[in-house]
Design a protein around this motif. Structure first.
Motif, mmCIF file in Angstrom:
data_model
loop_
_atom_site.group_PDB
_atom_site.id
_atom_site.type_symbol
_atom_site.label_atom_id
_atom_site.label_comp_id
_atom_site.label_asym_id
_atom_site.label_seq_id
_atom_site.Cartn_x
_atom_site.Cartn_y
_atom_site.Cartn_z
ATOM 1 N N ASN A 285 -4.095 -1.562 -0.848
ATOM 2 C CA ASN A 285 -3.381 -1.605 -2.122
ATOM 3 C C ASN A 285 -2.812 -2.994 -2.393
ATOM 4 N N THR A 286 -2.320 -3.649 -1.336
ATOM 5 C CA THR A 286 -1.765 -4.995 -1.516
ATOM 6 C C THR A 286 -2.851 -5.968 -1.919
ATOM 7 N N GLU A 289 -3.550 -5.370 -5.483
ATOM 8 C CA GLU A 289 -2.470 -5.917 -6.305
ATOM 9 C C GLU A 289 -2.562 -7.435 -6.377
#
Length: 430
Positions: A285-286, A289
């Motif tokens: 997810n990072t 992002e």
């Protein structure tokens, strides 16, 4: 006239001659009577002494046979006691060897536990925790040390008991040999007779030999040896039971601790796998992002670049209109519009720059946290590898040595690889 010669010497009278004859006859009768009396007494003495000698020899032969029976009974009792002692010595020796094998077998679990503790010392940073696995491993080492001490004590006790059994057996054997020699001697005595060729007079045969004992002392001596051997055998049997119980107890305790340690390992491995899954999900997810943030920053930079060109256009228009002549230099709607546009563009550019700076800060923060996530992933991957290696090493406790094949390569813990640009940038930011 012729002369008659006469023998010189005394001449006896006829009555003297008769008297002499009668005297000789009476003396002969008297001597014969005395001789007959002596002969009769001699015959009586011969009969009595012959009977007495025969009965004495018979009685002593009977006593010797009874003595042989008594000694033989003790010899048989000592034979059985010696056999039982040998059986008990062999049984205790085997039990002692079993205890020594059990003691030797504790070296492998101890080595494995120490190896696991040593491997887990290679954990890094936050993963160096005092977890239940470490507690169980330390407890396992303590259990093994206690078991080894108990087994070593039993081995020492078995050695001492074997020495006592050997000593009792030696005393029994010494007594048994004495009984055998005594039986041989007494049987030889029974076999002797007056017709035996090897009988003779001896010097002082009725003397009492030095070291002679009473029958009661003789019986007490053999009884003491027998009782002592039986007591040592009883103690050895009890010790064998205690050794067998100690072996079983130590094996059960060690097996229970092994199960507890491996349960703690499996639980910890499950926790590490869950933490790794969570970290990888956070990493994914990072990264997404970061990609979106980089795209937004690129668009912000493009918009900022466009707004600067728009500002340049508005500045140029305003500047160009300052060159209008005389009364044409009018602050008309166009002038006001261009001025408002400049102010609007300046505000927009300032807002875009501010947002761009915030985005850059947010991106840097994302990269730093991504580095932290990936570092923690490295720590936990290393910890998971170490715990899996420990579990693989512990397979030696249940898999025979000739069938054991490691499932984890002990030596290839890491590989050399080129860092990606993303990783390089993370290291620079760190």
């Amino acid at each position: 006239m012729a002369t008659l010669s006469v023998k010189p010497g005394q001449r006896f009278a006829l009555p003297d001659w008769y008297t002499n004859c009668n005297l000789i006859s009476s003396n002969a009768e008297r001597q014969r009577s005395a001789s007959h009396q002596i002969r009769q007494e001699a015959r009586i003495l011969r009969n009595e002494t012959n009977n007495q000698t025969k009965w004495d020899e018979h009685d002593n032969r009977t006593r010797l046979k009874e003595r042989i029976d008594g000694v033989n009974q003790w010899k048989e009792a000592l034979d059985k006691c010696l056999t039982d002692t040998d059986v008990e010595i062999n049984a205790l020796t085997q039990m002692k060897e079993a205890a020594e094998r059990a003691l030797q077998a504790k070296n492998l679990p101890l080595d494995v536990a120490i190896e696991c503790l040593t491997l887990r010392e290679s954990r890094r940073a936050i993963d160096v925790v005092k977890d239940p696995v470490e507690d169980e491993l330390h407890k396992e080492v303590e259990v093994i040390d206690t078991a080894k001490k108990d087994l070593q004590q039993k081995v020492s006790e078995a050695f001492e008991q074997l020495c006592l059994l050997q000593e009792a057996r030696h005393q029994l054997n010494f007594d048994h040999r004495g009984k055998m020699e005594a039986l041989e001697i007494d049987r030889t005595c029974v076999s002797l007779s007056v017709n035996s060729p090897n009988i003779s007079y001896k010097v002082n045969p009725t003397r009492v030999p030095v070291g002679s004992v009473t029958p009661e002392q003789w019986d007490q001596y053999s009884q003491y040896n027998k009782d002592r051997a039986e007591a040592e055998m009883k103690a050895a049997a009890e010790l064998r039971e205690a050794i067998a119980l100690t072996i079983a107890q130590t094996d059960n305790e060690l097996e229970a601790q092994r199960v507890a340690s491996e349960f703690a390992f499996r639980k910890r491995i499950h926790e590490l796998e869950r933490a790794l899954d969570e970290l990888r999900w956070q990493e994914k997810n990072t990264l997404e992002e970061i990609a979106e943030m980089e795209e937004d920053i690129r668009r912000l930079e493009e918009d900022l670049h466009k707004k600067m060109w728009n500002l340049k256009l508005a500045h140029t228009r305003l500047e160009t209109r300052t060159y209008r002549p005389n009364m044409e230099l009018c602050r008309d709607q166009a002038q006001h519009g261009l001025t408002d546009e400049v102010h609007q563009l300046e505000g927009t550019i300032a807002a875009l720059k501010q947002k761009l700076a915030q985005s850059q800060d947010a991106l840097d923060a994302l990269y730093k946290h991504l580095y932290r996530i990936q570092t923690d992933i490295g720590y936990k991957t290393n910890s998971l590898l170490l715990d899996n290696k420990c579990m693989d090493s512990r397979r030696k406790l249940t898999v025979p040595a000739e069938k054991f094949v490691p499932e984890v390569d002990t030596f290839n813990r890491t590989t050399n690889r080129t860092l990606s640009p993303l990783k390089s940038r993370q290291l620079e930011l760190a």
